[in-house]
Scaffold this motif. Structure first.
Motif, PDB file in Angstrom:
ATOM      1  N   GLY B   9       0.826  -1.206   0.000  1.00 48.56           N
ATOM      2  CA  GLY B   9       0.000   0.000   0.000  1.00 48.56           C
ATOM      3  C   GLY B   9       0.854   1.245   0.000  1.00 48.56           C
ATOM      4  N   PHE B  10       1.883   1.238   0.846  1.00 40.20           N
ATOM      5  CA  PHE B  10       2.761   2.402   0.943  1.00 40.20           C
ATOM      6  C   PHE B  10       3.468   2.660  -0.387  1.00 40.20           C
ATOM      7  N   VAL B  11       4.045   1.594  -0.953  1.00 38.68           N
ATOM      8  CA  VAL B  11       4.785   1.744  -2.215  1.00 38.68           C
ATOM      9  C   VAL B  11       3.851   2.227  -3.324  1.00 38.68           C
ATOM     10  N   ALA B  12       2.655   1.650  -3.359  1.00 36.58           N
ATOM     11  CA  ALA B  12       1.698   2.039  -4.401  1.00 36.58           C
ATOM     12  C   ALA B  12       1.339   3.519  -4.280  1.00 36.58           C
ATOM     13  N   ALA B  13       1.081   3.965  -3.048  1.00 38.33           N
ATOM     14  CA  ALA B  13       0.726   5.365  -2.826  1.00 38.33           C
ATOM     15  C   ALA B  13       1.869   6.279  -3.252  1.00 38.33           C
ATOM     16  N   LEU B  14       3.072   5.849  -2.921  1.00 42.70           N
ATOM     17  CA  LEU B  14       4.258   6.638  -3.266  1.00 42.70           C
ATOM     18  C   LEU B  14       4.382   6.755  -4.781  1.00 42.70           C
ATOM     19  N   VAL B  15       4.152   5.630  -5.462  1.00 40.02           N
ATOM     20  CA  VAL B  15       4.245   5.619  -6.926  1.00 40.02           C
ATOM     21  C   VAL B  15       3.217   6.576  -7.532  1.00 40.02           C
ATOM     22  N   ILE B  16       1.998   6.573  -6.963  1.00 35.13           N
ATOM     23  CA  ILE B  16       0.959   7.470  -7.474  1.00 35.13           C
ATOM     24  C   ILE B  16       1.412   8.925  -7.377  1.00 35.13           C
ATOM     25  N   TYR B  17       1.975   9.285  -6.240  1.00 36.16           N
ATOM     26  CA  TYR B  17       2.472  10.656  -6.090  1.00 36.16           C
ATOM     27  C   TYR B  17       3.574  10.961  -7.105  1.00 36.16           C
ATOM     28  N   CYS B  18       4.512  10.028  -7.245  1.00 31.17           N
ATOM     29  CA  CYS B  18       5.640  10.256  -8.152  1.00 31.17           C
ATOM     30  C   CYS B  18       5.144  10.445  -9.579  1.00 31.17           C
ATOM     31  N   VAL B  19       4.201   9.568  -9.981  1.00 31.49           N
ATOM     32  CA  VAL B  19       3.656   9.654 -11.339  1.00 31.49           C
ATOM     33  C   VAL B  19       2.987  11.009 -11.537  1.00 31.49           C
TER      34      VAL B  19
END
Ligand SMILES: Nc1ncnc2c1ncn2[C@@H]1O[C@H](COP(=O)(O)OP(=O)(O)O)[C@@H](O)[C@H]1O
Ligand SMILES: [Mg+2]
Lengths: 240, 248
Positions: B9-19
């Motif tokens: 969940g954390f990694v996915a959320a981080l990826v969304i922000y980065c994208v």
């Protein structure tokens, strides 16, 4: 103990809390103060302990009259246990006692360590000596507070509703600790609503209402004379 | 299993922000990312980053002192001192740091001929944070139950000994978490000192941007630089709050 109080008047914000109260107690070991909430019991206890100023009157414990000049010495004659939050929350049970003996009474660690340990053992707290107050039960904290009050070898110990924030089982535990004080022949002034316990241990009982002594004596509980005390006992004992 | 899901969940959320930021910035930039020129300035920027930490740290130490003075002034019965503290706090609480910093630098600093930018900046920040710190002290001291004060009095502690052995040790423990949080705020606040020309992090990265015209890259570096300090601090606050919570 000897306890003399002459025309004691105490006000809070202009409101009279203790109304020219007098008493003359002699040859009493356990004195109980009873009365409804707000009748001024705690205030009286704090004044006897020298914790607060008052408008007028005099107080003497064992013929030593309280005066502003030597109030600090006067207080050393008295041990005090409150209803709750007695213990310093950042210190272990052991340190709660040792701090006082070391920093106030200037005693040496070699001397008081064994004294404190035997005191804690006496109250069944030896295995908890290194715990912080929040790590022990309310009953254990109250017993530790009683042990601490005893550690300074006071002439008299004042207990202000020491069981009022405890459940019945813990209350019993603490009442046993108080009984131990009594068995040790310590002079005690006890404020409590545990009327059964008062009957059991108190030599002398004072019933207060609205800052006055309404009735006092050695057997006022079994033989109440005033209507006020009869009514009070009727209320507190209605399910006893 | 639960941990795995959390990590995911954390990694996915981080990826969304980065994208999201990558999209926004790439769209705006209209050219390829170019971090290369920053290499030459890396030491220059790093010095600014250290200055930010340094200024904030000194300002916080100053604030610890000022906050205590303010707290004591507010508590005293001496009403001039009391109101000096109250008015100071009201000005600070009610005015943006930017405005205070401008007044402090251009007017107060000039009037007293303090030429050192870092000095004016640090003092300003210290006075500003100090007002908040005084409330932290207040909360910590008031959280000590009245019965503990009375017990201390009862057992013969003098006023000094009561503070030294009973109040102070408890206050130190309970102000640590809010203080770490205050440090994070100080770090962020220090960016406002950049307009004074203080050579802290914000100002230095801005200088590099002015030289290289690489705005987007610069702001990215800036953000990351601040997060590098504040995220560990916020983690520390959480940790301290759990570790030091001995009251409940
Ligand atoms: N610190 C205080 N400030 C103002 N009023 C107080 C204070 N302490 C007690 N009182 C008032 O004094 C009266 C007696 O209180 P107290 O001595 O606590 O009674 P009791 O212990 O019998 O319940 C109450 O009306 C209470 O509101
Ligand atoms: Mg009371």
């Amino acid at each position: 103990m000897k306890l003399k109080i002459d025309n004691l008047v105490k006000k809070y914000d202009g409101k009279i809390i203790l109304n020219a109260m007098s008493m003359d107690i002699e040859d009493v070991q356990v004195l109980a103060l009873i009365g409804a909430s707000g009748s001024g019991k705690s205030t009286l206890l704090r004044l006897i302990a020298g914790l607060e100023t008052f408008e007028s009157g005099d107080i003497a414990i064992n013929d030593d009259w309280m005066s502003r000049e030597d109030i600090r010495d006067y207080r050393k004659k008295v041990g005090f246990v409150f209803q709750d939050h007695n213990l310093f929350s950042h210190l272990s049970i052991f340190e709660n006692i040792s701090l006082i003996l070391e920093k106030v009474h200037g005693q040496k660690r070699e001397v008081f360590t064994s004294e404190i340990l035997s005191l804690l053992t006496y109250f069944g707290l030896d295995e908890h000596k290194d715990k912080l107050p929040h790590q022990i039960s309310g009953g254990q904290s109250q017993r530790a507070s009683i042990a601490r009050a005893l550690s300074i070898k006071p002439e008299i110990i004042l207990l202000d509703e020491p069981t009022s924030s405890l459940d019945p089982v813990l209350t019993c535990e603490v009442l046993y600790a108080i009984k131990k004080l009594v068995d040790e022949k310590k002079d005690v002034i006890l404020v409590t609503h545990e009327i059964g316990f008062v009957k059991h241990v108190a030599d002398y009982v004072i019933f207060m209402d609205e800052g006055r002594v309404i009735e006092q004596g050695r057997d006022i509980l079994s033989n109440p004379k005033t209507e006020a005390l009869q009514a009070f006992l009727g209320k507190v004992l209605s399910f006893a | 299993m639960k941990n795995m899901r959390k990590t995911f969940g954390f990694v996915a959320a981080l990826v969304i922000y980065c994208v999201f930021f990558y999209y926004v910035m790439t769209k705006d930039i209209g050219r390829a990312w170019n971090f290369e020129p920053f290499g030459a300035y890396s030491f220059f920027i790093f010095r600014g980053w250290l200055t930010t930490i340094y200024i904030s740290f000194i300002a916080l130490l100053l604030a610890l002192f000022i906050g205590l003075i303010l707290y004591l002034m507010e508590q005293t019965n001496f009403s001039i001192l009391h109101y000096l503290a109250v008015i100071h706090k009201n000005i600070i609480f009610g005015t943006p740091l930017l405005v205070i910093a401008i007044v402090a630098y251009y007017y107060i600093g000039n009037a007293f001929e303090i030429r050192s930018k870092i000095l004016v900046g640090t003092i300003t920040l210290g006075l500003y944070i100090g007002a908040y710190v005084s409330d932290i002290y207040k909360g910590a001291i008031e959280s000590i139950h009245i019965n503990q004060w009375q017990t201390a009095k009862m057992f013969g502690f003098t006023r000094f000994k009561t503070y030294r052995y009973i109040v102070f040790p408890q206050v130190i423990i309970s102000i640590l978490p809010p203080l770490a949080g205050q440090f994070a705020l100080t770090i962020k606040g220090s960016a406002l000192l950049s307009f004074m020309g203080t050579s802290e992090y914000y100002n230095r990265v801005n200088n590099v941007i002015a030289n290289t015209y690489l705005n987007r890259e610069g702001f990215l570096i800036m953000t990351l630089g601040y997060l590098l300090i504040t995220i560990p601090l916020i983690k520390l606050v959480r940790y301290l709050e759990v570790r030091l919570n001995y009251k409940n």
